[in-house]
Motif scaffolding. Structure first.
Motif, PDB file in Angstrom:
ATOM      1  N   GLN A  15      64.994  54.689  57.971  1.00  0.00           N
ATOM      2  CA  GLN A  15      64.104  54.566  59.142  1.00  0.00           C
ATOM      3  C   GLN A  15      62.831  54.947  58.077  1.00  0.00           C
ATOM      4  O   GLN A  15      61.847  54.238  58.456  1.00  0.00           O
ATOM      5  CB  GLN A  15      64.511  55.454  60.174  1.00  0.00           C
ATOM      6  N   TYR A  16      63.068  55.867  57.314  1.00  0.00           N
ATOM      7  CA  TYR A  16      61.817  56.367  56.819  1.00  0.00           C
ATOM      8  C   TYR A  16      60.992  55.342  55.995  1.00  0.00           C
ATOM      9  O   TYR A  16      59.709  55.076  55.820  1.00  0.00           O
ATOM     10  CB  TYR A  16      62.059  57.958  56.199  1.00  0.00           C
ATOM     11  N   ALA A  17      62.050  54.645  55.124  1.00  0.00           N
ATOM     12  CA  ALA A  17      61.561  53.745  54.147  1.00  0.00           C
ATOM     13  C   ALA A  17      60.856  52.623  54.776  1.00  0.00           C
ATOM     14  O   ALA A  17      59.939  51.921  54.182  1.00  0.00           O
ATOM     15  CB  ALA A  17      62.591  53.083  53.358  1.00  0.00           C
ATOM     16  N   ARG A  18      61.371  52.193  56.032  1.00  0.00           N
ATOM     17  CA  ARG A  18      60.261  51.245  56.763  1.00  0.00           C
ATOM     18  C   ARG A  18      59.094  51.519  56.839  1.00  0.00           C
ATOM     19  O   ARG A  18      58.082  50.616  57.220  1.00  0.00           O
ATOM     20  CB  ARG A  18      61.158  50.864  58.120  1.00  0.00           C
ATOM     21  N   TYR A  19      58.577  52.781  56.920  1.00  0.00           N
ATOM     22  CA  TYR A  19      57.324  53.168  56.726  1.00  0.00           C
ATOM     23  C   TYR A  19      56.539  53.355  55.317  1.00  0.00           C
ATOM     24  O   TYR A  19      55.459  53.963  55.257  1.00  0.00           O
ATOM     25  CB  TYR A  19      57.124  54.598  57.532  1.00  0.00           C
ATOM     26  N   HIS A  20      57.584  53.238  54.226  1.00  0.00           N
ATOM     27  CA  HIS A  20      57.047  53.564  52.863  1.00  0.00           C
ATOM     28  C   HIS A  20      57.497  52.522  51.992  1.00  0.00           C
ATOM     29  O   HIS A  20      58.576  52.775  51.331  1.00  0.00           O
ATOM     30  CB  HIS A  20      57.908  54.879  52.690  1.00  0.00           C
ATOM     31  N   ARG A  21      56.884  51.416  51.920  1.00  0.00           N
ATOM     32  CA  ARG A  21      57.390  50.408  50.997  1.00  0.00           C
ATOM     33  C   ARG A  21      56.408  49.892  49.826  1.00  0.00           C
ATOM     34  O   ARG A  21      56.396  49.561  49.073  1.00  0.00           O
ATOM     35  CB  ARG A  21      57.905  48.768  51.788  1.00  0.00           C
TER      36      ARG A  21
END
Length: 183
Positions: A15-21
């Motif tokens: 979930q966090y990675a979806r905002y941080h690519r």
């Protein structure tokens, strides 16, 4: 209804990675998040209390509670590494929370580190073209330190299965073309 904060580490990381690519965003988080954790250590370190003969600060109480949370997310190495990094930051912050330091110096270090940390975060999200994860789910404030530690572990070649699953679900990292609108 908000999702449970007690989801497994992999779900939280995806979930966090979806905002941080965007790799620049991730890089700014390597500075911003430790500064914020450090600042919390400074600001909460001044609040002292005793449990019997043991003297503790609110910073260490918060560390203990967050450590229990990190260790109970089902990824022991990631949880333990996050707890260790947070402990290091709180240890480094402790001298600046000392009551021997003037209130002005204590606040300057604490608030200054906090503000500078958030500036790095928001610069990173400019590169990303997306809002910070905590805007949609406050648990993102706890996941941030775990994400940065996870990225460091991935760079060291550890937790490859977790990295592969994050990239499968959230996509690989990239550099967003700043001349085009964010997707």
């Amino acid at each position: 209804m908000a999702a449970s904060p007690f989801r497994p580490a992999l779900d939280l990381m995806v979930q966090y990675a979806r905002y941080h690519r965007d790799r620049r965003n991730i890089a700014t988080h390597f500075i911003g998040i430790p500064l914020i954790v450090f600042a919390i250590g400074v600001l909460m370190g001044r609040a002292q209390f005793s449990l019997g003969d043991l003297s503790l600060s609110a910073a260490w109480l918060l560390w203990a509670l967050s450590t229990l949370w990190y260790l109970s997310r089902g990824a022991l190495l990631l949880g333990a590494a996050t707890a260790a990094v947070n402990a290091l930051l709180i240890t480094l912050a402790a001298p600046l929370a000392d009551h021997g330091l003037s209130t002005a110096h204590w606040l300057a270090w604490g608030l200054g580190s906090f503000v500078v940390g958030w500036i790095f975060q928001f610069v990173g999200h400019y590169y990303e073209g997306k809002k910070p994860a905590f805007v949609d789910d406050l648990v993102g404030l706890l996941v941030g330190p775990m994400f940065v530690v996870g990225e460091a572990l991935f760079a060291l070649g550890l937790q490859r299965g977790m990295l592969a699953e994050i990239e499968r679900q959230a996509g690989p990292t990239h550099l967003r073309d700043l001349t085009r609108p964010a997707a």
